[in-house]
Design an enzyme around this catalytic site. Structure first.
Site, PDB file in Angstrom:
ATOM      1  N   TYR A  73     -53.892  27.481  -7.236  1.00 18.86           N
ATOM      2  CA  TYR A  73     -53.722  27.314  -5.790  1.00 18.86           C
ATOM      3  C   TYR A  73     -53.196  28.587  -5.137  1.00 18.86           C
ATOM      4  CZ  TYR A  73     -54.439  22.248  -5.240  1.00 18.86           C
ATOM      5  OH  TYR A  73     -54.968  20.994  -5.155  1.00 18.86           O
TER       6      TYR A  73
ATOM      7  N   LYS B 206     -54.994  22.551 -21.090  1.00 18.64           N
ATOM      8  CA  LYS B 206     -56.358  22.796 -21.599  1.00 18.64           C
ATOM      9  C   LYS B 206     -56.256  23.995 -22.541  1.00 18.64           C
ATOM     10  CE  LYS B 206     -60.851  22.020 -21.584  1.00 18.64           C
ATOM     11  NZ  LYS B 206     -61.418  20.805 -22.210  1.00 18.64           N
TER      12      LYS B 206
ATOM     13  N   ASP C  43     -59.000  16.723 -20.203  1.00 15.00           N
ATOM     14  CA  ASP C  43     -60.167  15.828 -20.155  1.00 15.00           C
ATOM     15  C   ASP C  43     -59.850  14.508 -20.848  1.00 15.00           C
ATOM     16  OD1 ASP C  43     -60.001  17.294 -22.513  1.00 15.00           O
ATOM     17  OD2 ASP C  43     -62.153  17.633 -22.717  1.00 15.00           O
TER      18      ASP C  43
ATOM     19  N   ASP D   4     -53.108  17.702  -9.389  1.00 14.17           N
ATOM     20  CA  ASP D   4     -53.771  17.220  -8.175  1.00 14.17           C
ATOM     21  C   ASP D   4     -54.789  16.152  -8.546  1.00 14.17           C
ATOM     22  OD1 ASP D   4     -54.612  17.156  -5.454  1.00 14.17           O
ATOM     23  OD2 ASP D   4     -56.323  18.403  -6.010  1.00 14.17           O
TER      24      ASP D   4
ATOM     25  N   ASP E  46     -54.352  11.672  -8.349  1.00  9.19           N
ATOM     26  CA  ASP E  46     -55.237  10.779  -7.591  1.00  9.19           C
ATOM     27  C   ASP E  46     -55.807   9.697  -8.504  1.00  9.19           C
ATOM     28  OD1 ASP E  46     -54.907  12.149  -5.218  1.00  9.19           O
ATOM     29  OD2 ASP E  46     -57.051  12.213  -4.770  1.00  9.19           O
TER      30      ASP E  46
HETATM   31  C1  IPM Z   1     -52.347  16.765  -2.361  1.00 10.93           C
HETATM   32  C2  IPM Z   1     -53.496  17.191  -1.489  1.00 10.93           C
HETATM   33  C3  IPM Z   1     -53.372  18.681  -1.220  1.00 10.93           C
HETATM   34  C4  IPM Z   1     -53.480  19.407  -2.536  1.00 10.93           C
HETATM   35  C5  IPM Z   1     -54.377  19.214  -0.198  1.00 10.93           C
HETATM   36  C6  IPM Z   1     -54.283  18.466   1.109  1.00 10.93           C
HETATM   37  C7  IPM Z   1     -54.198  20.689   0.022  1.00 10.93           C
HETATM   38  O1  IPM Z   1     -54.709  16.862  -2.085  1.00 10.93           O
HETATM   39  O2  IPM Z   1     -51.195  16.878  -1.926  1.00 10.93           O
HETATM   40  O3  IPM Z   1     -52.582  16.336  -3.482  1.00 10.93           O
HETATM   41  O4  IPM Z   1     -54.580  19.666  -3.034  1.00 10.93           O
HETATM   42  O5  IPM Z   1     -52.441  19.722  -3.119  1.00 10.93           O
HETATM   43 MN    MN Z   2     -54.531  15.805  -3.988  1.00 17.37          MN
END
Ligand code: IPM
Ligand code: MN
Length: 360
Positions: A138, A188, A220, A244, A248
């Site tokens: 990032y 990884k 993975d 990230d 999710d």
């Molecule tokens: C998160 C979001 C952010 C990230 C985006 C909005 C930049 O997806 O906080 O997970 O990728 O970190």
């Molecule tokens: Mn995210």
């Protein structure tokens, strides 16, 4: 002690409505906390201001913590990062060095059927993803577009320094020690040099935590195990981009991403703990914004985390968490998880149920 101060940045989409709900709960349990509201994200851009206006940054500088709603609107898709609402988040993470991102994933009793996995796989699920938030791909340089031999190209760079790995590993081991004492480090290392460094440093820190059981899992495989045996995880620690993605995936195991809070903290101390940013992980959900139907759980639980980590108020943190649990146990549901038998409560009505449970 001086009065604690919170910068409230509601942002875009459903951010303002869920943040309003969360502030109401905060003011109920801690009327002494001073809340200063400031503009951020698309809401700022619409007023011809940068995504993180100077006045908003100043409000954050002067606070013990930031309560953040969400940023991001489809109309800014395709713009360069600096002109997008998300840039506000990027700057806050970078400039306050919010290196530790804590994302608890819990399935509330009664919500098992909302999951896309079989209910028996997610019943009682309670894990935490600890994501490194200020390093890796990032933020590392160079990060640019290039023309190489006349060919359009792009480069992102992934750098990790040993101290960055060490400090996030410590956060994760400490958390695991206070929970079920199991830590999964995800990397990884079969391909990435940064991952080999990561694994070596995590192993070194592990010698200070002989009571915590450590496993290493390749990313993975981790993605697969999360849907295969989610309940076997306690604390997962990983680098920025893996975190990230996996957070999710872990979040949706619960069926509603609207129930999950997060905390990001760095090194700056506050009288009660450390400066941090607290936000729902759900995002701005522009499709349902302004309708008053968004689930405020994640924002309310973000307030609980804020009280715990930045104000050192475990009592009220636990009180809010219990109130939310009881609201669900009594069948309170917002639209996205309401089933045939249950009434879909509005954001405000759901918050009222939680507030009523605070006094019990
Ligand atoms: C998160 C979001 C952010 C990230 C985006 C909005 C930049 O997806 O906080 O997970 O990728 O970190
Ligand atoms: Mn995210």
């Amino acid at each position: 002690m001086p009065k604690p101060k919170i910068a409230v940045l509601p942002g875009d989409g459903i951010g303002p409505e869920v943040t309003r709900a969360a502030v109401a709960v905060l003011q109920r349990v801690r009327p002494d906390v001073e809340c200063v509201e400031a503009i951020v994200g698309g809401a700022a851009i619409a007023k011809k201001l940068p995504p993180l206006p100077e006045a908003s940054r100043l409000a954050c500088d002067r606070s013990d913590a930031i309560l953040f709603g969400s940023v991001g609107l489809p109309r800014y898709d395709g713009k360069p990062l600096q002109e997008r609402p998300e840039y506000a988040l990027f700057l806050l993470r970078r400039d306050y060095e919010l290196f530790a991102n804590i994302r608890p994933v819990r399935v509330f009793a009664g919500l098992e059927d909302a999951s896309s996995l079989k209910a028996e796989l997610v019943r009682g699920l309670d894990l935490v993803v600890v994501r490194e938030l200020t390093g890796g791909i990032y933020f590392s340089e160079p990060k640019e577009r290039r023309i190489v031999n006349g060919i359009e190209s792009a480069v992102d760079t992934m750098i990790y320094r040993a101290p960055e790995v060490e400090r996030i590993a410590r956060v994760a081991f400490d958390l695991a020690r206070a929970r079920r004492k199991r830590l999964t480090s995800v990397d990884k290392q079969n391909i990435l040099e940064t991952s080999r460094l990561w694994r070596r440093i995590v192993n070194r820190v592990a010698t200070e935590y002989p009571d915590v059981e450590l496993e290493h899992v390749l990313v993975d495989n981790a993605a697969m195990q999360l849907v295969r045996r989610p309940s076997s995880f306690d604390v997962i620690v990983t680098e920025n981009m893996f975190g990230d993605i996996l957070s999710d995936e872990a979040a949706i195991l619960t069926g509603s991403i609207g129930t999950l809070p997060s905390a990001s903290f760095g090194t700056r101390a506050t009288p009660g703990g450390r400066f941090g940013l607290y936000e729902p992980i759900s995002g701005s959900a522009p499709d349902i914004a302004g309708k008053g139907i968004a689930n405020p759980t994640a924002a309310i639980l973000s307030v609980a985390m804020l009280l715990r980590y930045s104000l050192g108020d475990e009592t009220n943190a636990a009180r809010i968490e219990r109130a939310v649990e009881r609201a669900y146990a009594h069948g309170a549901r917002t639209a996205e998880i309401a089933t045939n038998g249950s009434v879909a409560l509005s954001t405000v009505a759901f918050t009222d149920v939680v507030t009523a449970q605070l006094e019990i």
